[in-house]
Scaffold this motif. Structure first.
Motif, PDB file in Angstrom:
ATOM      1  N   ASN A 190       8.945   9.416  20.147  1.00  0.00           N
ATOM      2  CA  ASN A 190      10.130   8.614  19.848  1.00  0.00           C
ATOM      3  C   ASN A 190      11.377   9.416  20.196  1.00  0.00           C
ATOM      4  O   ASN A 190      11.569  10.517  19.667  1.00  0.00           O
ATOM      5  N   ILE A 191      12.218   8.876  21.054  1.00  0.00           N
ATOM      6  CA  ILE A 191      13.390   9.618  21.504  1.00  0.00           C
ATOM      7  C   ILE A 191      14.449   9.679  20.399  1.00  0.00           C
ATOM      8  O   ILE A 191      14.466   8.857  19.470  1.00  0.00           O
ATOM      9  N   ALA A 192      15.342  10.655  20.510  1.00  0.00           N
ATOM     10  CA  ALA A 192      16.322  10.927  19.463  1.00  0.00           C
ATOM     11  C   ALA A 192      17.195   9.716  19.108  1.00  0.00           C
ATOM     12  O   ALA A 192      17.493   9.503  17.922  1.00  0.00           O
ATOM     13  N   PRO A 193      17.643   8.905  20.080  1.00  0.00           N
ATOM     14  CA  PRO A 193      18.482   7.750  19.707  1.00  0.00           C
ATOM     15  C   PRO A 193      17.805   6.777  18.740  1.00  0.00           C
ATOM     16  O   PRO A 193      18.493   6.067  18.002  1.00  0.00           O
ATOM     17  N   MET A 194      16.477   6.743  18.728  1.00  0.00           N
ATOM     18  CA  MET A 194      15.794   5.850  17.792  1.00  0.00           C
ATOM     19  C   MET A 194      15.954   6.343  16.354  1.00  0.00           C
ATOM     20  O   MET A 194      16.152   5.540  15.431  1.00  0.00           O
ATOM     21  N   PHE A 195      15.882   7.643  16.154  1.00  0.00           N
ATOM     22  CA  PHE A 195      16.118   8.211  14.825  1.00  0.00           C
ATOM     23  C   PHE A 195      17.564   7.957  14.392  1.00  0.00           C
ATOM     24  O   PHE A 195      17.832   7.648  13.235  1.00  0.00           O
ATOM     25  N   GLU A 196      18.488   8.059  15.359  1.00  0.00           N
ATOM     26  CA  GLU A 196      19.889   7.802  15.061  1.00  0.00           C
ATOM     27  C   GLU A 196      20.103   6.337  14.676  1.00  0.00           C
ATOM     28  O   GLU A 196      20.856   6.035  13.737  1.00  0.00           O
ATOM     29  N   LEU A 197      19.424   5.419  15.387  1.00  0.00           N
ATOM     30  CA  LEU A 197      19.538   4.001  15.055  1.00  0.00           C
ATOM     31  C   LEU A 197      19.033   3.721  13.642  1.00  0.00           C
ATOM     32  O   LEU A 197      19.644   2.965  12.882  1.00  0.00           O
ATOM     33  N   ASN A 200      21.689   4.877  11.301  1.00  0.00           N
ATOM     34  CA  ASN A 200      22.843   3.971  11.321  1.00  0.00           C
ATOM     35  C   ASN A 200      22.555   2.674  10.562  1.00  0.00           C
ATOM     36  O   ASN A 200      23.472   2.081   9.974  1.00  0.00           O
ATOM     37  N   LYS A 201      21.299   2.249  10.594  1.00  0.00           N
ATOM     38  CA  LYS A 201      20.906   1.028   9.885  1.00  0.00           C
ATOM     39  C   LYS A 201      20.508   1.309   8.435  1.00  0.00           C
ATOM     40  O   LYS A 201      20.121   0.385   7.716  1.00  0.00           O
ATOM     41  N   ASN A 202      20.598   2.565   8.036  1.00  0.00           N
ATOM     42  CA  ASN A 202      20.258   2.979   6.661  1.00  0.00           C
ATOM     43  C   ASN A 202      18.816   2.622   6.303  1.00  0.00           C
ATOM     44  O   ASN A 202      18.536   2.152   5.197  1.00  0.00           O
ATOM     45  N   GLN A 203      17.930   2.863   7.263  1.00  0.00           N
ATOM     46  CA  GLN A 203      16.509   2.579   7.076  1.00  0.00           C
ATOM     47  C   GLN A 203      15.733   3.891   6.966  1.00  0.00           C
ATOM     48  O   GLN A 203      16.092   4.893   7.590  1.00  0.00           O
ATOM     49  N   SER A 204      14.646   3.867   6.211  1.00  0.00           N
ATOM     50  CA  SER A 204      13.801   5.052   6.062  1.00  0.00           C
ATOM     51  C   SER A 204      12.492   4.857   6.813  1.00  0.00           C
ATOM     52  O   SER A 204      12.180   3.748   7.278  1.00  0.00           O
ATOM     53  N   PHE A 205      11.728   5.934   6.920  1.00  0.00           N
ATOM     54  CA  PHE A 205      10.420   5.858   7.566  1.00  0.00           C
ATOM     55  C   PHE A 205       9.525   6.936   6.977  1.00  0.00           C
ATOM     56  O   PHE A 205       9.985   7.864   6.307  1.00  0.00           O
ATOM     57  N   ILE A 206       8.240   6.801   7.232  1.00  0.00           N
ATOM     58  CA  ILE A 206       7.243   7.792   6.831  1.00  0.00           C
ATOM     59  C   ILE A 206       6.603   8.335   8.092  1.00  0.00           C
ATOM     60  O   ILE A 206       6.092   7.566   8.914  1.00  0.00           O
TER      61      ILE A 206
END
Length: 311
Positions: A190-197, A200-206
């Motif tokens: 997963n490229i860095a802009p996806m983590f940034e998105l 920005n959307k205030n979403q979490s992940f595992i």
């Protein structure tokens, strides 16, 4: 293009005198254009156009029937009043992926408004744009959360059209009430802009490391926190979240993935929530399978039916 359910697929072994012991004895077929059935509706999405556009291994177009064939001999452990209906497939015609996604979303919306539970079978992960859109259209004034078991965010850009890696990005672009919890994210793919998105959307992940290394109790606490904030929840299971050793028949094989025992307890707990309204399993590619991935997909469909029937 829509085609109704095909009863000829639902044939398998049975013991002498048996009438209601295995799924092929109880699954009925229907035409959604005639009537929306009650209960669980199995609806396929025959597509790998999105996989092709995403430069993946094609073959997922035949996924729905492969999963169906792995389901025919599953054992019945639910009440006789529970209905299982194969309502057929939406099939992508040529390169008309976006039209097929809109068509599938309309059927999903209709199934949900009937009070039935759609179980969707892919096909490439482009199925989940239609899945999410159908749920969001059915409940426009509610907070909708999608839990995605997947090593990929599926937040890629889509300037040349929708594809299997863009569906979550498309839902963020189209719906303010879409919320997202990916589980199993592998940083390397997963490229860095996806983590940034996601930030920005205030979403979490595992992450995949967390999925494999954290305690079940801690993982469930994080998942429950997400569910508690939602009005409705749907689940998508990308088979490439699993290690290639247990799921070879996928569009993108995973050298560092989960095993079923990492995901089944989490899935079964999620399914106990009354907020879960739908489920899809994606990236089933029988061209590359020896039966393992299809049977694994079928086992999760089995869990969905049984956990939602007997929470």
């Amino acid at each position: 293009m829509y085609r109704p359910g095909n009863q000829s697929i639902w044939k398998g072994r049975q013991d002498p005198g048996s009438t209601r012991d295995v799924w092929h004895q109880v699954v009925q077929t229907a035409d959604l254009n005639a009537q929306i059935p009650d209960g669980f509706c199995f609806l396929g999405f025959c597509s790998d156009v999105g996989v092709k556009r995403n430069l993946g291994r094609v073959g997922a177009v035949d996924g729905p029937d492969a999963i169906r064939k792995a389901m025919v001999n599953l054992a019945v452990h639910f009440d006789k009043n529970i209905k299982l209906t194969d309502v057929g497939d939406v099939v992508v015609s040529g390169e008309q992926l976006e039209n097929a996604q809109r068509e599938l979303a309309r059927y999903i919306e209709a199934i949900l408004k009937n009070g039935s539970f759609p179980i969707l079978m892919g096909g490439g992960h482009e199925i989940s744009y239609a899945h999410g859109k159908g749920v969001l259209d059915a409940f426009p004034n509610e907070k909708i959360g999608i839990i995605n078991f997947d090593p990929h965010f599926d937040l890629r850009a889509y300037p040349q059209g929708a594809h299997s890696g863009s569906w979550a990005h498309q839902l963020f672009d189209g719906f303010e009430n879409f919320h997202y919890l990916p589980i199993g994210i592998n940083e390397a793919v997963n490229i860095a802009p996806m983590f940034e998105l996601m930030r920005n959307k205030n979403q979490s992940f595992i992450s995949m490391d967390e999925l494999l290394g954290e305690s079940e109790e801690d993982l469930l606490a994080r998942i429950s926190y997400f569910i508690d904030q939602m009005d409705k929840v749907c689940i998508t299971l990308d088979l490439d979240v699993f290690s290639a050793g247990v799921a070879p028949g996928v569009s993108a094989v995973n050298p560092y993935g989960a095993l079923p025992h990492h995901i089944k307890p989490l899935m079964n707990k999620i399914l106990q929530s009354e907020k879960v309204v739908s489920f899809d399993v994606a990236e089933m590619s029988p061209k590359h399978d020896d039966g393992r991935a299809a049977k694994l997909a079928a086992s999760f469909v089995y869990d969905v039916v049984n956990r939602k029937t007997n929470p």
